[in-house]
Motif scaffolding. Structure first.
Motif, PDB file in Angstrom:
ATOM      1  N   ARG A   1       0.825  -1.208   0.000  1.00 54.81           N
ATOM      2  CA  ARG A   1       0.000   0.000   0.000  1.00 54.81           C
ATOM      3  C   ARG A   1       0.863   1.265   0.000  1.00 54.81           C
ATOM      4  NH1 ARG A   1      -0.546  -2.094   5.200  1.00 54.81           N
ATOM      5  NH2 ARG A   1      -0.005  -0.703   6.946  1.00 54.81           N
ATOM      6  N   TYR A   2       2.090   1.146   0.514  1.00 54.55           N
ATOM      7  CA  TYR A   2       2.988   2.300   0.517  1.00 54.55           C
ATOM      8  C   TYR A   2       3.488   2.605  -0.893  1.00 54.55           C
ATOM      9  CZ  TYR A   2       2.952   1.223   5.491  1.00 54.55           C
ATOM     10  OH  TYR A   2       2.552   0.961   6.773  1.00 54.55           O
ATOM     11  N   ARG A   3       3.776   1.544  -1.653  1.00 56.33           N
ATOM     12  CA  ARG A   3       4.201   1.772  -3.035  1.00 56.33           C
ATOM     13  C   ARG A   3       3.045   2.319  -3.858  1.00 56.33           C
ATOM     14  NH1 ARG A   3       5.890  -2.434  -7.787  1.00 56.33           N
ATOM     15  NH2 ARG A   3       3.626  -2.399  -8.008  1.00 56.33           N
ATOM     16  N   ASP A   4       1.842   1.781  -3.657  1.00 59.16           N
ATOM     17  CA  ASP A   4       0.678   2.287  -4.389  1.00 59.16           C
ATOM     18  C   ASP A   4       0.433   3.761  -4.076  1.00 59.16           C
ATOM     19  OD1 ASP A   4       0.384  -0.200  -5.459  1.00 59.16           O
ATOM     20  OD2 ASP A   4      -1.424  -0.739  -4.350  1.00 59.16           O
ATOM     21  N   THR A   5       0.638   4.130  -2.815  1.00 62.01           N
ATOM     22  CA  THR A   5       0.486   5.538  -2.435  1.00 62.01           C
ATOM     23  C   THR A   5       1.502   6.395  -3.171  1.00 62.01           C
ATOM     24  OG1 THR A   5      -0.314   4.937  -0.235  1.00 62.01           O
ATOM     25  CG2 THR A   5       0.533   7.171  -0.512  1.00 62.01           C
ATOM     26  N   ALA A   6       2.744   5.919  -3.242  1.00 60.07           N
ATOM     27  CA  ALA A   6       3.791   6.660  -3.956  1.00 60.07           C
ATOM     28  C   ALA A   6       3.429   6.835  -5.425  1.00 60.07           C
ATOM     29  CB  ALA A   6       5.132   5.939  -3.817  1.00 60.07           C
ATOM     30  N   VAL A   7       2.896   5.783  -6.045  1.00 60.56           N
ATOM     31  CA  VAL A   7       2.506   5.858  -7.450  1.00 60.56           C
ATOM     32  C   VAL A   7       1.400   6.894  -7.652  1.00 60.56           C
ATOM     33  CG1 VAL A   7       1.401   4.614  -9.344  1.00 60.56           C
ATOM     34  CG2 VAL A   7       3.205   3.508  -8.013  1.00 60.56           C
ATOM     35  N   ILE A   8       0.388   6.858  -6.807  1.00 63.13           N
ATOM     36  CA  ILE A   8      -0.733   7.798  -6.935  1.00 63.13           C
ATOM     37  C   ILE A   8      -0.263   9.231  -6.741  1.00 63.13           C
ATOM     38  CG2 ILE A   8      -2.913   8.538  -5.874  1.00 63.13           C
ATOM     39  CD1 ILE A   8      -3.377   5.519  -5.220  1.00 63.13           C
ATOM     40  N   LEU A   9       0.588   9.448  -5.738  1.00 61.05           N
ATOM     41  CA  LEU A   9       1.103  10.799  -5.503  1.00 61.05           C
ATOM     42  C   LEU A   9       1.944  11.280  -6.687  1.00 61.05           C
ATOM     43  CD1 LEU A   9       2.104  10.625  -1.728  1.00 61.05           C
ATOM     44  CD2 LEU A   9       0.065  11.675  -2.739  1.00 61.05           C
ATOM     45  N   MET A  10       2.716  10.389  -7.269  1.00 62.19           N
ATOM     46  CA  MET A  10       3.508  10.771  -8.440  1.00 62.19           C
ATOM     47  C   MET A  10       2.625  11.107  -9.636  1.00 62.19           C
ATOM     48  SD  MET A  10       6.781  11.005  -8.005  1.00 62.19           S
ATOM     49  CE  MET A  10       6.163  11.958  -6.615  1.00 62.19           C
ATOM     50  N   LEU A  11       1.533  10.384  -9.792  1.00 62.76           N
ATOM     51  CA  LEU A  11       0.618  10.676 -10.901  1.00 62.76           C
ATOM     52  C   LEU A  11       0.025  12.073 -10.765  1.00 62.76           C
ATOM     53  CD1 LEU A  11      -1.253   7.258 -11.206  1.00 62.76           C
ATOM     54  CD2 LEU A  11       0.390   8.225 -12.822  1.00 62.76           C
ATOM     55  N   ILE A  12      -0.387  12.416  -9.552  1.00 60.75           N
ATOM     56  CA  ILE A  12      -0.930  13.757  -9.319  1.00 60.75           C
ATOM     57  C   ILE A  12       0.134  14.811  -9.589  1.00 60.75           C
ATOM     58  CG2 ILE A  12      -1.914  15.315  -7.589  1.00 60.75           C
ATOM     59  CD1 ILE A  12      -3.017  12.786  -6.176  1.00 60.75           C
ATOM     60  N   HIS A  13       1.324  14.521  -9.095  1.00 63.31           N
ATOM     61  CA  HIS A  13       2.411  15.479  -9.258  1.00 63.31           C
ATOM     62  C   HIS A  13       2.813  15.648 -10.713  1.00 63.31           C
ATOM     63  CE1 HIS A  13       6.554  17.058  -7.916  1.00 63.31           C
ATOM     64  NE2 HIS A  13       5.643  17.987  -7.714  1.00 63.31           N
ATOM     65  N   GLN A  14       2.798  14.561 -11.458  1.00 71.15           N
ATOM     66  CA  GLN A  14       3.162  14.648 -12.871  1.00 71.15           C
ATOM     67  C   GLN A  14       2.114  15.379 -13.693  1.00 71.15           C
ATOM     68  OE1 GLN A  14       3.927  10.507 -13.099  1.00 71.15           O
ATOM     69  NE2 GLN A  14       6.093  10.748 -12.612  1.00 71.15           N
ATOM     70  N   PHE A  15       0.860  15.317 -13.260  1.00 68.28           N
ATOM     71  CA  PHE A  15      -0.171  16.134 -13.900  1.00 68.28           C
ATOM     72  C   PHE A  15       0.163  17.620 -13.708  1.00 68.28           C
ATOM     73  CE2 PHE A  15      -4.045  18.658 -13.410  1.00 68.28           C
ATOM     74  CZ  PHE A  15      -4.671  18.433 -14.631  1.00 68.28           C
ATOM     75  N   ILE A  16       0.561  17.977 -12.482  1.00 68.37           N
ATOM     76  CA  ILE A  16       0.964  19.362 -12.198  1.00 68.37           C
ATOM     77  C   ILE A  16       2.180  19.739 -13.048  1.00 68.37           C
ATOM     78  CG2 ILE A  16       1.822  20.922 -10.402  1.00 68.37           C
ATOM     79  CD1 ILE A  16       0.313  19.111  -8.369  1.00 68.37           C
ATOM     80  N   THR A  17       3.152  18.832 -13.121  1.00 65.06           N
ATOM     81  CA  THR A  17       4.371  19.089 -13.877  1.00 65.06           C
ATOM     82  C   THR A  17       4.070  19.287 -15.352  1.00 65.06           C
ATOM     83  OG1 THR A  17       5.548  17.666 -12.325  1.00 65.06           O
ATOM     84  CG2 THR A  17       6.687  18.239 -14.343  1.00 65.06           C
ATOM     85  N   PHE A  18       3.171  18.478 -15.883  1.00 67.56           N
ATOM     86  CA  PHE A  18       2.784  18.641 -17.285  1.00 67.56           C
ATOM     87  C   PHE A  18       2.248  20.052 -17.507  1.00 67.56           C
ATOM     88  CE2 PHE A  18      -0.141  18.644 -20.821  1.00 67.56           C
ATOM     89  CZ  PHE A  18       0.480  17.852 -21.771  1.00 67.56           C
ATOM     90  N   GLY A  19       1.418  20.508 -16.601  1.00 67.66           N
ATOM     91  CA  GLY A  19       0.847  21.842 -16.737  1.00 67.66           C
ATOM     92  C   GLY A  19       1.884  22.935 -16.704  1.00 67.66           C
ATOM     93  N   PHE A  20       2.825  22.840 -15.764  1.00 72.62           N
ATOM     94  CA  PHE A  20       3.793  23.928 -15.684  1.00 72.62           C
ATOM     95  C   PHE A  20       4.813  23.854 -16.813  1.00 72.62           C
ATOM     96  CE2 PHE A  20       7.423  21.743 -13.709  1.00 72.62           C
ATOM     97  CZ  PHE A  20       8.475  22.587 -13.999  1.00 72.62           C
ATOM     98  N   ALA A  21       5.097  22.665 -17.358  1.00 78.10           N
ATOM     99  CA  ALA A  21       5.995  22.558 -18.509  1.00 78.10           C
ATOM    100  C   ALA A  21       5.319  23.049 -19.779  1.00 78.10           C
ATOM    101  CB  ALA A  21       6.457  21.107 -18.676  1.00 78.10           C
ATOM    102  N   CYS A  22       4.024  22.837 -19.854  1.00 74.76           N
ATOM    103  CA  CYS A  22       3.274  23.214 -21.055  1.00 74.76           C
ATOM    104  C   CYS A  22       2.869  24.687 -21.064  1.00 74.76           C
ATOM    105  CB  CYS A  22       2.006  22.356 -21.152  1.00 74.76           C
ATOM    106  SG  CYS A  22       1.964  21.322 -22.613  1.00 74.76           S
ATOM    107  N   THR A  23       2.719  25.285 -19.895  1.00 71.10           N
ATOM    108  CA  THR A  23       2.205  26.647 -19.828  1.00 71.10           C
ATOM    109  C   THR A  23       3.036  27.647 -20.633  1.00 71.10           C
ATOM    110  OG1 THR A  23       1.116  26.256 -17.707  1.00 71.10           O
ATOM    111  CG2 THR A  23       1.618  28.538 -18.250  1.00 71.10           C
ATOM    112  N   PRO A  24       4.385  27.617 -20.573  1.00 70.48           N
ATOM    113  CA  PRO A  24       5.140  28.526 -21.434  1.00 70.48           C
ATOM    114  C   PRO A  24       4.882  28.297 -22.920  1.00 70.48           C
ATOM    115  CG  PRO A  24       6.547  27.660 -19.707  1.00 70.48           C
ATOM    116  CD  PRO A  24       5.269  26.870 -19.655  1.00 70.48           C
ATOM    117  N   LEU A  25       4.662  27.032 -23.305  1.00 62.58           N
ATOM    118  CA  LEU A  25       4.322  26.748 -24.704  1.00 62.58           C
ATOM    119  C   LEU A  25       2.962  27.346 -25.053  1.00 62.58           C
ATOM    120  CD1 LEU A  25       5.414  22.997 -24.968  1.00 62.58           C
ATOM    121  CD2 LEU A  25       6.665  25.016 -25.732  1.00 62.58           C
TER     122      LEU A  25
END
Length: 470
Positions: free
Chosen positions: A308-332
């Motif tokens: 369950r700890y690894r699954d939590t890490a995966v879910i948190l990374m997915l949320i974070h990568q959604f944020i990262t996609f947005g901030f990487a794309c925003t200048p474009l």
């Protein structure tokens, strides 16, 4: 006196923003300001720290590939390269911030109003050095951010697969591409502050999960730590670390979104030191536990048992990568809006509709090249090397090459022996990154990337999946 002038010039338009937002007193408005605008504009530390969280969202997905880099480099080289490139990244972020302040100060002295306009790196180069520098900065920056967004989609598919492998990674890329396309509705970096700050906490959890889980797991039977074994693997690993600390391609846009951008330099250095407390223990622990197995498992999560700890890490990374996609794309998004002349419109829907064409090629490239890990090194050597290391160092030297420019500079150097020391440091950065990062790193990363294409092919359904799933 120089610092006082910077404070006065830079703070000007932000003071007006503070007054506008200060009129709202309702609970609903305060909550909206917290989650949409990023917290009270009177809280300078929170604003700065949140923007640094945006800056280091690149660490989220690179965090999972750094053990892979250690298996290519070996433990000692992996640690030394992290420390070295961490400091070098902080230096070039400082250079970019100085050039931004110089450009904005000159323009505001000419009574230019930036309240409805987001300053970008290519505009700074244009204003200080001319159109040829603008064009070079635009090409490198946009291409880097394009592939930075591609990497986020690839990372999402790679991570979710370790929770649900009923769908292959390519199908997950389709799904997350559609999800990430919703970032077109987020107007600017102001709206990412609180979310990116939460994202930093998510990365912290994942880093310490990797560290603790690896230590508890212990070394696998017959573990080997043979890296480095070849020049190709060695320089491929080094350029992935170059990429890790090259996330400041959006420095100018982030500074423009800050209420007190003059605080950027110090906070960036603090952020770098904090990131090292995440990346060094996690990469070292995973490599210690699994050794050479990481050479064929570029995502560190793939080797840890499902809990369950690894699954939590995966879910948190997915949320974070959604944020990262947005901030990487925003200048474009901003560049595209300026090109089709809708950047200053106040209609969120109109701007969102105009932004959609930017997402389509990102989606397509993530499906063609799903090589999680090797693509980071390739982008690092060919794009990051110029975008956030070579071009800023050269631009700083040329901008302040004349005696009059140095005399009238808004920010004068107070360390490294003044102008001469900073000039020597810039020369070192340019030579090192061009030879080691772009030269050897580009050669090694391209060979490794071509090897991935030969092994797995383009449009592969499930990169590095078990044979019965691929």
């Amino acid at each position: 006196m120089a610092s006082e002038r910077v404070e006065t010039v830079i703070a000007g338009n932000y003071k007006e923003m503070e007054r506008e937002e200060g009129n709202s007193r309702s609970t609903r408005s305060k909550m909206s300001n917290l989650f949409w605008h990023g917290g009270s504009v009177y809280d300078a530390w929170f604003s700065c720290a949140s923007n640094q969280a945006i800056l280091y969202t690149y660490v989220a997905q690179v965090l999972l590939t750094l053990p892979y880099s250690f298996s290519q480099l070996g433990m000692l080289s992996g640690i030394l390269f992290q420390l070295f490139y961490g400091l070098m990244g902080s230096w070039t972020a400082y250079l970019i911030s100085v050039l931004y302040v110089e450009y904005r100060t000159r323009k505001e002295r000419e009574k230019v109003d930036f309240r409805n306009h987001v300053i970008q790196w290519f505009e700074v180069l244009d204003g200080l050095l001319g159109k040829h520098w603008r064009n070079a900065g635009l090409v490198f920056n946009c291409t880097f951010l394009l592939f930075g967004s591609v990497i986020q989609l690839i990372a999402c598919a790679s991570n979710i697969y370790y929770i649900n492998d009923n769908l292959d990674k390519r199908t997950w890329t389709y799904i997350f591409g559609a999800c990430c396309a919703t970032t077109v509705f987020i107007p600017s970096f102001h709206n990412y502050r609180i979310w990116s700050f939460l994202g930093l906490m998510m990365t912290t959890y994942t880093a310490w999960y990797l560290t603790i889980a690896s230590l508890i797991h212990g070394q696998v039977e017959g573990v080997k730590h043979s890296g480095p074994t070849t020049m190709v693997l060695y320089f491929t690993g080094a350029t992935n670390i170059l990429y890790t600390f090259g996330g400041h391609a959006v420095t100018v846009e982030i500074m423009h979104a800050m209420w007190k951008p003059q605080k950027f330099k110090l906070i960036y250095l603090v952020a770098t030191l904090y990131v090292l407390t995440l990346t060094l223990p996690s990469a070292s622990a995973v490599y210690w536990a699994f050794g050479d197995l990481l050479l064929t498992h570029s995502n560190a999560l793939s080797l840890l048992p499902r809990t369950r700890y690894r699954d939590t890490a995966v879910i948190l990374m997915l949320i974070h990568q959604f944020i990262t996609f947005g901030f990487a794309c925003t200048p474009l998004y901003f560049v595209w809006e300026k090109l089709i002349r809708v950047h200053e419109t106040k209609s969120v829907l109109k701007r969102a509709s105009a932004r959609l064409p930017v997402v389509i090629p990102i989606w397509f490239l993530a499906i063609i090249f799903p090589f999680f890990g090797p693509i980071n090194s390739t982008v690092g050597s060919l794009l990051v090397s110029f975008t956030v290391y070579i071009i800023p160092a050269l631009a700083h030297m040329i901008t302040f090459s004349s005696a009059s420019a140095r005399e009238n500079a808004v920010e004068r150097p107070s360390f490294l022996g003044g102008w001469i020391g900073q000039f020597c440091m810039n020369i070192f950065v340019v030579v090192w990154v061009f030879i080691v990062g772009f030269g050897f790193g580009g050669w090694a990363s391209m060979l490794n990337f071509i090897h991935q294409i030969d092994t797995f092919g383009l449009f592969t359904k499930c990169y590095q999946c078990p044979p019965h799933k691929a």
